[in-house]
Structure formats: C-alpha cells, structure tokens
Design an enzyme around this catalytic site. Sequence first.
Site, PDB file in Angstrom:
ATOM      1  N   SER A  66      -1.009  -3.567   5.973  1.00 53.91           N
ATOM      2  CA  SER A  66      -0.878  -2.158   5.612  1.00 53.91           C
ATOM      3  C   SER A  66       0.347  -1.945   4.748  1.00 53.91           C
ATOM      4  O   SER A  66       1.178  -2.826   4.604  1.00 53.91           O
ATOM      5  CB  SER A  66      -0.771  -1.300   6.869  1.00 53.91           C
ATOM      6  OG  SER A  66       0.541  -1.399   7.382  1.00 53.91           O
ATOM      7  N   LYS A  67       0.394  -0.744   4.196  1.00 56.23           N
ATOM      8  CA  LYS A  67       1.512  -0.399   3.314  1.00 56.23           C
ATOM      9  C   LYS A  67       2.842  -0.679   3.986  1.00 56.23           C
ATOM     10  O   LYS A  67       3.790  -1.112   3.355  1.00 56.23           O
ATOM     11  CB  LYS A  67       1.451   1.088   2.982  1.00 56.23           C
ATOM     12  CG  LYS A  67       0.560   1.400   1.809  1.00 56.23           C
ATOM     13  CD  LYS A  67       0.678   2.861   1.455  1.00 56.23           C
ATOM     14  CE  LYS A  67      -0.660   3.327   0.913  1.00 56.23           C
ATOM     15  NZ  LYS A  67      -0.710   4.730   0.612  1.00 56.23           N
ATOM     16  N   ARG A  68       2.882  -0.390   5.286  1.00 57.73           N
ATOM     17  CA  ARG A  68       4.161  -0.518   5.972  1.00 57.73           C
ATOM     18  C   ARG A  68       4.563  -1.969   6.202  1.00 57.73           C
ATOM     19  O   ARG A  68       5.722  -2.267   6.394  1.00 57.73           O
ATOM     20  CB  ARG A  68       4.135   0.254   7.291  1.00 57.73           C
ATOM     21  CG  ARG A  68       4.944   1.530   7.225  1.00 57.73           C
ATOM     22  CD  ARG A  68       4.651   2.451   8.372  1.00 57.73           C
ATOM     23  NE  ARG A  68       3.508   3.295   8.060  1.00 57.73           N
ATOM     24  CZ  ARG A  68       2.453   3.441   8.834  1.00 57.73           C
ATOM     25  NH1 ARG A  68       2.380   2.780   9.974  1.00 57.73           N
ATOM     26  NH2 ARG A  68       1.471   4.219   8.488  1.00 57.73           N
ATOM     27  N   ARG A  69       3.570  -2.860   6.201  1.00 55.37           N
ATOM     28  CA  ARG A  69       3.924  -4.269   6.439  1.00 55.37           C
ATOM     29  C   ARG A  69       3.704  -5.082   5.175  1.00 55.37           C
ATOM     30  O   ARG A  69       2.603  -5.524   4.882  1.00 55.37           O
ATOM     31  CB  ARG A  69       3.090  -4.848   7.573  1.00 55.37           C
ATOM     32  CG  ARG A  69       3.661  -4.546   8.935  1.00 55.37           C
ATOM     33  CD  ARG A  69       2.893  -5.270   9.987  1.00 55.37           C
ATOM     34  NE  ARG A  69       1.494  -4.860   9.979  1.00 55.37           N
ATOM     35  CZ  ARG A  69       1.057  -3.763  10.582  1.00 55.37           C
ATOM     36  NH1 ARG A  69       1.886  -3.005  11.236  1.00 55.37           N
ATOM     37  NH2 ARG A  69      -0.218  -3.440  10.523  1.00 55.37           N
ATOM     38  N   GLY A  70       4.749  -5.263   4.427  1.00 58.36           N
ATOM     39  CA  GLY A  70       4.682  -6.124   3.252  1.00 58.36           C
ATOM     40  C   GLY A  70       4.042  -5.411   2.068  1.00 58.36           C
ATOM     41  O   GLY A  70       3.381  -4.390   2.215  1.00 58.36           O
TER      42      GLY A  70
END
Length: 462
Positions: free
Chosen positions: A244-248
């Site tokens: 997801s955007k938040r992870r990597g």
Amino acid sequence: MTTVRTRIAPSPTGFLHLGTARTALFSWAYARHFGGQFVLRIEDTDVARSTQDSVDQILESMRWLGLDYDEGPIYQMQRLARYHEVIEQMIAAGTAYRCYCTPEELEAMKAGQEARGEKRRYDGTWRPAPGKVLPPVPAGVSPVVRFANPEQGVVSWDDLVKGPISIANEEIDDLIILRPDGVPTYNFAVVVDDWDMQITHVFRGDEHINNTPWQINIFHALNAPLPRFGHCPIILGDDGLKLSKRRGAVSVTAYEEGGYLPEAMLNYLARLGWSHGDDELFTREQMVGWFDGSHLAKSPAQWDPAKLAWVNAQYLKQADDARLAGLVAAQMARRGISAAADERLAAACALFKDRCSTTVELADWLAMYFAPVAPTEQDLAAHVTAAVKPALAALRERLSAAVWDKAAISQAIKDTIGEHKLKMPQLAIPVRVLVCGRAQTPSVDAVLALFDRDTVLARLST
Ligand code: GLU
C-alpha cells in the site's frame, strides 16, 4: 475465431500502482500473444477524486513501461450519453428501474435489518413485479437507477486464474447503476464499456471478484457476449501485508526515479504471479511468446525489493552505455549536478555498471566526476599518510606532463611506485581517497583517465 481484445481500466484517483501495472502487463501480453488488441480506458466516474495529474501519471507510466495500446485512452465521462441510452433500454426491458428511496429511508431500512439480525440489502421497494403496485413517485427526489438482479439461480464463471467460481443470486441485491447526478457506477459502466469495446478477456485484481457476479448478470440482461475473467491475487509487501501507499513506494514512476530500468521492472512484475518454468530473466518478446494465460498463480505474490534490485542489476550490465549515460545524467540533474550525457559519461557507465543495481547507485559513483568529493577523516588518516605524500607529489608531477590516457596514467603510477619502493595499493588507495573520495574503485588508471587532468591534479595537491 474472434480476435482477442483486452483492456486496462485504471481509475485516475492516484498514481498507477504496481498491482495495476502488473494487470496491465498481463492484459497487454495476452493480447500481443494472440495477435489481438489492447485498450486503455480511464475510469473517471469518481468525479470528486479523479484528477488530470493522475491521468498524466498513468499515461506516463504506461509509456515508460512500453505497454503500447491500440485504442484509447477512452474516458468514461465522455461516454455518459451512451450509458444513459443503455439505462433507458434496460428500464424499458424491465431489467432496471428507478428507485426513489431517500438516504433517510435507506438508513431506516438498514437499521431495521440490523435490529432483526438480517443481512443488509435493498428491500425491493421500487422493484417492479407483475401485479405489484409501486408507491407514488415522491416530489423533489432525484431517483437512482437500480439493476433488477435475478432473484434466483447461481452466477458461475470459470476464472482464468482462480478456476470455477459460483455465487447464488440470493447473496446479492439490486445494485445502483446510475446515481442521481446521472453518473453511472463502476459495475454498470464497466459492462457497457467491455461490451462496446468488444473485450474478450478481463484481467484485474481479485478485489473485484465480488463485483463480477453483478457484471455477469448485467451482461446477460443486455444480451451481450460475456468476456472471460481472470482475477489476479493481490501483491503483498515484504512484510506480508497488502502492498500500500503507506508501505514503500508503490507507484511505477517512483521506480523510474529510483533508477530501475523499465525492462527490468516488466520482467520482475511478470514473475509476480506468473511463471514460465524456472526462467527468471526474459525479454518482453519472450514473455509475449509464452504468455497464453496459463501458469498464473492463485496465491498472492510477495514484493521482494532485493530480487527486483538483482533483476535490475542484470539488465544494467547488458544496457547500452549511451542510454545509461542519459539516465545517469537525469539522476544527476535531480541532485542539482549538471552532467552531459556524452561519450565520457558513457565510458564511465561502462566502467562502473557491473557494481550497481540501479542508475541511482551508478550516479552515486559517478558524481565524483562532476562535483567535489569529501573523503572521510578516517580514510585520509589511514591512507594519505606522511610516508606516502612524497610519492603522491611525484605522481602529480608525472601526471601533469603525461599524455592523458589510461596507458600513460598507468605508466606514471608504475614509475612512481618503482621510484618510491611502494606496492601498488600503497599508492593507488591514497590516490582513490583523494580523487574519488573513497578507498575502493575499479582499476585506478581507468578511473583517473575519465577525469579532466586538472581535476586530478587539484585533488592530488591537497
Ligand atoms: N477502475 C477499476 C480499477 O481501477 C477497474 C477494474 C476493472 O478492471 O474492471 O480497479
């Protein structure tokens, strides 16, 4: 035989993320394999969240990846008249109907169902039926249009990825297909489009599996030929959670900026959820030759940055040096360093590319040719000792008079170590520290030859 036609249908509500890029690749390769066509459709019916910037990014990502399309981009918001036409036909045929329930009524419906422990669904208030008297049309309410989903029976399809899937119609209710503002919802627009665009094979992420029964029912209601569906599992991050955007970084453009080559990216994406024996490295032509819809993985693939870096390194080694020079110059420009993508930079790429995974790493190395270097105190103390300084001065002297090429530089170094009774590393390492800012590099004569003589002399004189 009908021509294979596939499509990718991103919503322009953000960048083209990796999952969509992979689906685009599969759709593209499938069409190319069968000599068919690939269509790009922009699903921009979420007007509040769609942006031109996102459209631009999607187009740029497709271009960068080399996923060429035969038709499109086709924008759904330019097809409203066609959706309205189909809606009217469906209402006339009894497969769709206007529903005047207000948001408050729907809320009350939901609350009642929850209180009774029932499944939440539309209760059919406005659904026509033989002999049924519908409520009077209230004034001042803009209706939605709902699809009259079959009440009985089972929706089944043989998924290209997951195999046979069946859902009972009882499980699904009468979906809204047109909003009060006249904009269609995804499940309806997608069917009209796939029908009009004669799409034969739909590959998409498996978050859409629950939508497919509605879509199949709408296809049937329209007497439209059904495409085959293939739902690809999600891509997991290296932490095992959904990417997801938040992870990597998950946008395609972030990888372009991160120094990855598009052919490496495609190769790596292809292997996330598809395989051809044990082949890890293959060209796009090979993939097209092999990609017939078989060997698609049923279970989620895991994003592996180390493997992507390895794949990229393999492609960097083979990449044309003039092309790499252009890419490295662009990386330098991002750092505010101006570097011409000339023959000298190409030669530098050739010399250093074997030890790099990305063009960012290549730029890390080659920045020394264009910007001042800052050797660490530690390296200076360890290697540029008082004992070696006379030899450095002598080498500087020789280099100031030498022909400026690798052979002459090599000779100057050899003469200097002979004269000063040093071993090669005793001179080569301090030269590297001073000129390159680090103790290890490829062969020092080759590295120096790519500098301007004046730069080398200036850095040696410190
Ligand atoms: N606009 C949808 C998405 O981006 C397309 C899904 C589909 O391919 O049908 O998820």
